[in-house]
Design a protein around this motif. Structure first.
Motif, PDB file in Angstrom:
ATOM      1  N   HIS A 117      12.871   7.585  -5.843  1.00 15.25           N
ATOM      2  CA  HIS A 117      11.830   8.570  -4.691  1.00 15.25           C
ATOM      3  C   HIS A 117      11.467   7.528  -3.303  1.00 15.25           C
ATOM      4  CE1 HIS A 117      13.048  12.568  -7.065  1.00 15.25           C
ATOM      5  NE2 HIS A 117      13.509  12.478  -5.013  1.00 15.25           N
ATOM      6  N   THR A 118      10.370   6.488  -4.122  1.00 19.08           N
ATOM      7  CA  THR A 118       9.266   6.057  -3.111  1.00 19.08           C
ATOM      8  C   THR A 118      10.359   5.340  -2.389  1.00 19.08           C
ATOM      9  OG1 THR A 118       7.785   5.987  -4.893  1.00 19.08           O
ATOM     10  CG2 THR A 118       8.284   4.464  -3.018  1.00 19.08           C
ATOM     11  N   GLU A 169       0.826  -1.632   0.029  1.00 15.22           N
ATOM     12  CA  GLU A 169      -0.152  -0.280   0.068  1.00 15.22           C
ATOM     13  C   GLU A 169       1.183   1.190   0.175  1.00 15.22           C
ATOM     14  OE1 GLU A 169      -1.371  -2.714   2.466  1.00 15.22           O
ATOM     15  OE2 GLU A 169      -2.349  -3.045   0.962  1.00 15.22           O
ATOM     16  N   TYR A 170       2.114   1.263   0.976  1.00 14.98           N
ATOM     17  CA  TYR A 170       2.779   2.178   0.777  1.00 14.98           C
ATOM     18  C   TYR A 170       3.346   2.285  -0.769  1.00 14.98           C
ATOM     19  CZ  TYR A 170       2.925   2.310   5.794  1.00 14.98           C
ATOM     20  OH  TYR A 170       2.648   1.496   7.442  1.00 14.98           O
ATOM     21  N   ARG A 171       3.703   1.719  -0.799  1.00 11.51           N
ATOM     22  CA  ARG A 171       4.424   1.951  -2.703  1.00 11.51           C
ATOM     23  C   ARG A 171       2.966   2.173  -3.898  1.00 11.51           C
ATOM     24  NH1 ARG A 171       5.980  -2.423  -0.670  1.00 11.51           N
ATOM     25  NH2 ARG A 171       8.348  -3.339  -1.130  1.00 11.51           N
ATOM     26  N   ASP A 172       1.758   2.105  -3.477  1.00 12.98           N
ATOM     27  CA  ASP A 172       1.342   1.787  -4.611  1.00 12.98           C
ATOM     28  C   ASP A 172       0.502   3.919  -4.455  1.00 12.98           C
ATOM     29  OD1 ASP A 172       0.569  -0.248  -5.562  1.00 12.98           O
ATOM     30  OD2 ASP A 172      -1.399  -0.747  -4.760  1.00 12.98           O
ATOM     31  N   ALA A 173       0.525   3.925  -2.594  1.00 12.20           N
ATOM     32  CA  ALA A 173       0.266   5.198  -2.367  1.00 12.20           C
ATOM     33  C   ALA A 173       1.087   6.145  -3.102  1.00 12.20           C
ATOM     34  CB  ALA A 173      -0.303   5.779  -0.956  1.00 12.20           C
ATOM     35  N   SER A 174       2.318   5.856  -2.442  1.00 14.20           N
ATOM     36  CA  SER A 174       3.511   6.798  -3.170  1.00 14.20           C
ATOM     37  C   SER A 174       3.493   6.628  -4.736  1.00 14.20           C
ATOM     38  CB  SER A 174       4.584   6.196  -3.078  1.00 14.20           C
ATOM     39  OG  SER A 174       5.585   7.528  -3.063  1.00 14.20           O
ATOM     40  N   ALA A 175       3.002   6.243  -5.537  1.00 14.28           N
ATOM     41  CA  ALA A 175       3.355   5.811  -7.272  1.00 14.28           C
ATOM     42  C   ALA A 175       1.773   6.979  -7.320  1.00 14.28           C
ATOM     43  CB  ALA A 175       3.057   4.289  -7.724  1.00 14.28           C
ATOM     44  N   ALA A 176       0.604   6.688  -6.814  1.00  9.58           N
ATOM     45  CA  ALA A 176      -0.644   7.240  -7.143  1.00  9.58           C
ATOM     46  C   ALA A 176      -0.317   9.188  -7.031  1.00  9.58           C
ATOM     47  CB  ALA A 176      -1.668   7.006  -5.902  1.00  9.58           C
ATOM     48  N   LEU A 177       0.566   9.273  -6.366  1.00  9.91           N
ATOM     49  CA  LEU A 177       1.257  10.786  -6.131  1.00  9.91           C
ATOM     50  C   LEU A 177       2.059  11.909  -7.302  1.00  9.91           C
ATOM     51  CD1 LEU A 177       1.491  10.931  -1.951  1.00  9.91           C
ATOM     52  CD2 LEU A 177      -0.208  11.832  -3.072  1.00  9.91           C
ATOM     53  N   GLY A 178       1.864   9.695  -8.179  1.00  3.09           N
ATOM     54  CA  GLY A 178       3.188  10.669  -9.353  1.00  3.09           C
ATOM     55  C   GLY A 178       4.800  10.615  -8.523  1.00  3.09           C
ATOM     56  N   VAL A 179       5.143  10.043  -7.209  1.00  6.01           N
ATOM     57  CA  VAL A 179       6.763  10.137  -6.811  1.00  6.01           C
ATOM     58  C   VAL A 179       6.917   8.788  -7.464  1.00  6.01           C
ATOM     59  CG1 VAL A 179       7.843   9.812  -5.046  1.00  6.01           C
ATOM     60  CG2 VAL A 179       5.790  11.174  -5.541  1.00  6.01           C
ATOM     61  N   SER A 180       8.401   9.352  -7.638  1.00  6.10           N
ATOM     62  CA  SER A 180       8.342   8.155  -8.631  1.00  6.10           C
ATOM     63  C   SER A 180       9.478   7.251  -7.946  1.00  6.10           C
ATOM     64  CB  SER A 180      10.067   8.978  -9.588  1.00  6.10           C
ATOM     65  OG  SER A 180      11.683   9.389  -8.539  1.00  6.10           O
ATOM     66  N   VAL A 230       9.825   6.111   1.153  1.00  2.17           N
ATOM     67  CA  VAL A 230       8.807   5.412   2.458  1.00  2.17           C
ATOM     68  C   VAL A 230       9.558   4.028   2.658  1.00  2.17           C
ATOM     69  CG1 VAL A 230       6.935   4.807   1.780  1.00  2.17           C
ATOM     70  CG2 VAL A 230       7.494   7.194   1.224  1.00  2.17           C
TER      71      VAL A 230
END
Lengths: 338, 548
Positions: B416-417, B402-413, B421
Motif C-alpha cells: 500500500h505504501t 521519510e515517506y516510507r517510514d511515516a507510512s510504515a509507522a501508521l501500520g500501512v503495509s 506514496v
C-alpha cells in the motif's frame, strides 16, 4: 580510563563486564575497584577531583546501579521492557535496558547523541525491523503482550503505537488526504470510486475524522479553509502538527515522538509542547528530546541514557532533574558534557 | 602581499573603454551567429552583399570580404584594449599572466596557424613543423610571460587579424579549395572553412574582449567565462531552432499542398454515431496513396507511428516500473540487482538493429510468420524497457525514506505504501524517462524495417484501425485483431524508403523532394506532439506533488 573518545573495544568490555555482574548480583559491588567500594557520598567526593577529566566524554568510571533505574508508580505499566539489547551489525546500540512505562503519562528519554534513545524508541513499535542489520534481543511487552515473538501483527502494533518523527514528513498530498491516509489504507474509511458508485462512500465519516484529528492536534483553526492544499505548503510547525494529527487518525494508544520539536522555532515548539501535555490525558506519550528544559517541562518521568546505550537513571522527572542519583547524570543535566 | 591583490573599492569611470569592449563583444557574437547561419547555408559565402537586399549596405562586397574586414577590426580593437591597459591608459586590475588554460590554448592555435601557413608557402617541405613550433612558442611566451592584459588579448586579437587578413586579401576567397591530397577525394572548401574559422575567431576575440570589458583580473575572467557559456548555450538553442526551421521551411509547402479550409471540405468523421464533415482538408495527412488521389499523403504512416509508440509504451511502462519497484523496494541489494543494473544499461546501449533482428527471428514467426504491427510494437517496447527501468529506478530511489517510514509507522503495509506514496512521488521521474524513450523509438527505422513494414505506400483506407480491428470469437483465443497482425508502414520507414531506396519516384508523387521533406516534417511534428503530451503529464504530476 583514557581521556580519548571511548571507541576502542577493550575500553568497552572492561566497563561492561562488571556492569553485568552488578545487575545480576547487586551484593557483589563491594568486590569491585577500590574507589567504588565506599559509599555513594564519599565516592562523589573522591571523584569530584578527577571527574571533570572523565566526564567531558561522558565516560566516567562509574558503575550503573540497579536502584537508580527503579521507579515505582501506581497503576499498570503500558510498556514493560526487559533486558533489551540491540545490535546494528557489530555495533552494540542498546545494552540490557529494562524499564516500565506507565499509562497516560509523558515519559521523556534524554541523553547525548548516539546513546540509543531513538533506537530504544524505535523498538517500541518495531520500526527497527526496517533497518538492515539490526538485531533485537530481549522482551518488550505492551499491556502484558510480548511484541517480539512470532505471529505479531505489525500492522495492528503500529496502529496502536504511533510515531512522530524528528523532521516533519507529511506526504506530498493534500492536508485531508494526509490525515485520512492511515484509516483509508486500513479500510476503515472507503471513499474510492467503487465505494462512491455503490453509494457506500464514507466521505462524511472521513471529514468528521479529519476535523477531529486536526482539532486534537491544534491545527484545525489554521487549515480548515484549505484542506485541499498540498501539505508541503504548510510551515514546519504546522507540518509537524499535521504529522501528529495523522498519527492520531489511526486511534493509537501510545504516541512515540522522536525529537518532534528539534527542527522548529520556539513558538512552534511551545505549541507542540502544549499539545503533548493535552495528549497525555488520553494517550501514553514517550518522547525523545535533546532539550533538557523541554523534558523537565513536559514529562512526568524521565529516563537518562548515556554513552554506550545504557539506561543509567530512570525516575520521576522532578527527582531526576533536582536530585539525580548518578553522578554522570548530574554532570549531563548540569551541562558539564553532552 | 595583501596589497598585490587589492583592487579599488569603487571603480573609476571607465565608460569609454567599456563601450569599445562592449562593441567588440557585439561584433564577435554577430560574427559567430553569421558563421553558424552560413554553415547551415542560410548565408552564402560568395553572396554579394548590398543592392538593398543584403544585411549591410556595402555594394558589391562578398560575404567573405565583409567577414574579413570585421575580423580585422575586431582583432585590432581587442589588441588596442589590451595594449591600452598595459600602457596605463585604461584602469584595469590584470593578473600577472593569462593563466595556464589560455596559454596552452593560444600556443595550440598559433602552432596550427603557423604550420598551415608554412605548409601552404613551402609546399611539400617539412617546414611546417619548425614554423608551427616557432609561432606556437611565441604565443606561449607572450601569454605566459606578459601581464594578463597583453597576454590574453594580443594572441587572440592577432588570430582574428591574421585570419581576417586572409579573407580580406582574397587569399581565401569564395572559390578557395584545399585538396587534402588523400587517395580518397577529400578537400576543405571555403563554404566550410570560412564559417568555421569565423566562429573560432569570434569566440577567441569575443572572450578576450569580454575580459577587457571586465577590466581583466577576477572580474574579467568571470566576464570571459560568462561570454563563452552564454554563446555556447544560445548556439545550442539556435542550432535546435535552425534544424526545426530548416525542416519546416522545406516541409510546409508539401504538407499544405491542396489544403483547403471550407465548411464540409474535409473527410467525414463519425463520433458516437454522429457524422461530422471536418471544415479543414489537408490531403497530405488525410490521404493514403492511391491512383485516384490528386495529391498523395502519409495518413497510414502517421497512424502506424502513433500506434507503434502507444503499443510500445503500453507494453514497456508497466513492466519497467514493476521491475524498478521490485529492484528498489523488495530485492536485497546484492549480486542480483547489480547484474540487472549492468544488463539494463547494456540493453539501453544495444544497437537498434539488434533489437530488430531479435524481433525478426523471435517475434515475427510467433505472430503469424509475417511482419506485423504487433511485432513492431513489441520490438520497440523491448527497446524502451531498459530506459524506463533505469529512470524509474532512479526516481524511486530519490523518494525520501521519510515517506516510507511515516507510512510504515501508521501500520500501512509495504504494498500500500508503494502504491499510494512511493510510486506517485516518483511519477514525474518515470514520465521523464518515458518521454526520452519515446523520442528515441518514434524515430527508429531499423527495427521496424525488419519487423513491421510492408509496402511503402499504403492506401488511406488501409491505415491500421487497431480499435476497430478487435473482434470476438467463440473459440480460443476469443479475441482476434487482424489489424495488429498485418504489416503496415510508419513515418521513419517511409522516409527511408523514399530517400535511400528511391521508392516512389514517378509513382504518382508529383514532387518527390517536396514529399520527402513534408514526411520528415510530419515525423518531427508527431514526435514533438508526443513530447508535449509527456511534458504536460509531468507538469500535472509535479503540481500534484508540490504546493501550487
Amino acid at each position: 580510563m583514557s581521556e580519548t573518545t571511548p571507541t576502542s573495544e577493550t575500553d568497552r568490555t572492561t566497563t561492561e563486564e562488571p556492569d553485568r555482574e552488578t545487575t545480576e548480583e547487586p551484593n557483589q559491588t563491594t568486590t569491585e575497584e577500590p574507589n567504588q567500594t565506599t559509599t555513594a557520598e564519599s565516592t562523589e567526593a573522591d571523584d569530584s577531583t578527577n571527574a571533570t577529566t572523565h566526564t567531558t566524554t561522558g565516560e566516567a568510571d562509574e558503575r550503573v546501579r540497579e536502584e537508580w533505574r527503579e521507579y515505582e508508580f501506581a497503576g499498570k505499566p503500558k510498556f514493560a521492557v526487559e533486558d533489551l539489547d540491540v545490535h546494528y551489525g557489530d555495533d552494540h546500540a542498546l545494552q540490557g535496558v529494562s524499564i516500565e512505562i506507565p499509562e497516560n503519562s509523558v515519559t521523556a528519554l534524554i541523553g547525548p547523541s548516539g546513546c540509543g534513545k531513538s533506537t530504544f524508541l524505535r523498538c517500541l513499535n518495531r520500526m527497527n525491523d526496517r533497518i538492515k542489520g539490526a538485531r533485537v534481543d530481549g522482551s518488550v511487552r505492551i499491556d502484558g503482550r510480548e511484541i517480539y515473538q512470532d505471529g505479531v501483527n505489525l500492522v495492528e502494533l503500529r496502529k496502536r503505537v504511533g510515531m512522530v518523527f524528528q523532521s516533519p514528513n507529511p506526504f506530498p498530498k493534500s492536508i485531508r488526504e494526509n490525515v485520512a491516509y492511515g484509516p483509508a489504507k486500513h479500510g476503515d474509511i472507503e471513499t474510492g470510486l467503487l465505494a462512491r458508485l455503490l453509494g457506500r462512500s464514507d466521505e462524511a465519516a472521513r471529514d468528521r475524522l479529519v476535523e477531529e484529528c486536526l482539532r486534537d492536534a491544534a491545527l484545525w483553526e489554521e487549515v480548515n479553509d484549505r484542506l485541499e492544499d498540498n501539505a508541503l505548503g504548510l510551515s514546519g510547525g504546522q507540518q509537524q502538527r499535521l504529522c501528529i494529527a495523522r498519527c492520531l487518525s489511526v486511534d493509537p494508544e501510545v504516541i512515540l515522538m522522536d525529537e518532534p520539536a528539534s527542527a522548529l522555532d520556539p513558538i512552534a515548539t511551545a505549541r507542540i509542547e502544549d499539545l503533548i501535555e493535552q495528549l497525555s490525558e488520553e494517550y501514553t506519550v514517550v518522547i525523545v528530546t535533546h532539550n533538557m528544559q523541554q523534558a523537565a517541562r513536559i514529562s512526568d518521568q524521565t529516563a537518562v541514557f548515556l554513552t554506550g546505550g545504557e539506561l543509567v537513571e530512570y525516575g520521576d522527572t522532578d527527582q531526576v532533574f533536582e536530585d539525580p542519583r548518578s553522578e554522570r547524570v548530574e554532570d549531563y543535566i548540569t551541562g558539564k558534557f553532552g | 602581499m595583501a596589497g598585490a591583490t587589492r583592487t579599488p573599492l569603487i571603480r573609476e569611470d571607465a565608460s569609454r573603454p567599456e563601450a569599445v569592449a562592449g562593441l567588440a563583444i557585439a561584433v564577435a557574437v554577430a560574427l559567430i551567429a553569421v558563421g553558424i547561419a552560413s554553415l547551415f547555408g542560410l548565408v552564402g559565402i560568395d553572396a554579394t552583399l548590398g543592392g538593398g537586399s543584403g544585411m549591410t549596405a556595402i555594394g558589391g562586397v562578398t560575404t567573405v570580404t565583409a567577414l574579413g574586414g570585421l575580423l580585422v577590426a575586431l582583432g585590432a580593437a581587442v589588441i588596442g584594449l589590451g595594449v591600452g591597459s598595459a600602457l596605463g591608459y585604461v584602469e584595469t586590475e590584470p593578473s600577472p599572466n593569462a593563466g595556464l588554460v589560455a596559454t596552452v590554448a593560444f600556443a595550440g592555435v598559433w602552432f596550427v596557424l603557423g604550420g598551415l601557413a608554412a605548409s601552404v608557402a613551402f609546399d611539400g617541405v617539412l617546414a611546417w613543423l619548425p614554423a608551427g613550433a616557432a609561432t606556437g612558442g611565441a604565443a606561449f611566451v607572450t601569454a605566459a610571460a606578459t601581464r594578463e592584459d597583453v597576454g590574453s588579448t594580443l594572441p587572440a586579437g592577432a588570430v582574428a587579424v591574421v585570419i581576417g587578413g586572409t579573407f580580406l586579401t582574397g587569399t581565401i576567397g569564395p572559390s578557395w579549395v584545399w585538396d587534402l591530397g588523400f587517395e580518397q577525394q577529400a578537400s576543405l572548401t571555403a563554404t566550410f572553412v570560412v564559417p568555421a574559422a569565423t566562429i573560432g575567431c569570434g569566440l577567441l576575440a569575443g572572450w578576450a574582449a569580454a575580459k577587457a570589458y571586465g577590466g581583466f583580473g577576477a572580474r574579467g575572467r568571470r566576464m570571459g567565462a560568462y561570454l563563452l557559456i552564454y554563446v555556447n548555450a544560445s548556439a545550442i538553442i539556435g542550432v535546435l531552432f535552425l534544424l526545426i526551421a530548416f525542416t519546416a521551411v522545406r516541409g510546409i509547402p508539401g504538407l499544405l499542398t491542396g489544403a483547403t479550409v471550407a465548411p464540409g471540405a474535409g473527410p467525414t468523421v463519425s463520433v458516437l454515431g454522429v457524422s461530422v464533415a471536418l471544415p479543414v482538408s489537408v490531403p497530405f495527412v488525410m490521404n493514403g496513396v492511391s491512383l485516384l488521389n490528386d495529391f498523395q499523403g502519409v495518413l497510414p504512416a502517421i497512424v502506424g507511428t502513433v500506434w507503434l509508440v502507444v503499443g510500445a509504451v503500453v507494453f514497456a511502462v508497466p513492466l519497467g516500473v514493476g521491475a524498478a519497484v521490485f529492484l528498489t523496494e523488495y530485492a536485497e541489494r546484492g549480486r542480483l540487482t547489480q547484474a540487472v543494473e549492468i544488463a539494463t544499461n547494456g540493453l539501453w546501449s544495444t544497437p537498434s538493429i539488434v533489437f530488430g533482428l531479435f524481433g525478426f527471428t523471435f517475434l515475427v514467426p510467433r505472430f503469424g510468420g509475417t511482419k506485423s504491427l504487433l511485432s513492431g510494437m513489441l520490438t520497440l517496447g523491448f527497446m524502451l524497457l531498459p530506459l524506463v527501468l533505469i529512470t524509474s529506478r532512479e526516481a524511486l530511489l530519490a523518494v525520501p525514506d521519510e515517506y516510507r517510514d511515516a507510512s510504515a509507522a501508521l501500520g500501512v503495509s509495504k504494498w500500500h505504501t508503494i502504491r499510494s506514496v512511493v510510486v506517485p512521488a516518483a511519477l514525474p521521474g518515470v514520465v521523464t524517462g518515458v518521454i526520452l524513450g519515446v523520442g528515441r523509438i518514434a524515430g527508429e527505422t531499423a527495427p521496424i524495417l525488419l519487423t513491421m513494414t510492408g509496402g511503402t505506400f499504403v492506401s488511406g483506407d488501409r491505415a491500421a484501425d487497431v480499435i476497430g480491428g478487435f473482434a470476438f470469437t467463440a473459440q480460443p483465443p476469443f479475441v482476434t485483431n487482424p489489424e495488429l497482425l498485418r504489416a503496415t508502414t510508419a513515418l521513419p520507414f517511409q522516409l527511408y524508403a523514399l530517400i535511400t531506396a528511391g521508392v516512389g519516384l514517378g509513382d504518382n508523387v508529383s514532387n518527390p523532394t517536396e514529399f520527402q521533406w513534408a514526411t520528415a516534417f510530419v515525423l518531427l511534428l508527431v514526435v514533438l506532439s508526443f513530447y508535449a503530451v509527456g511534458i504536460g503529464a509531468r507538469y500535472y504530476f509535479r503540481r500534484r506533488l508540490r504546493h501550487e
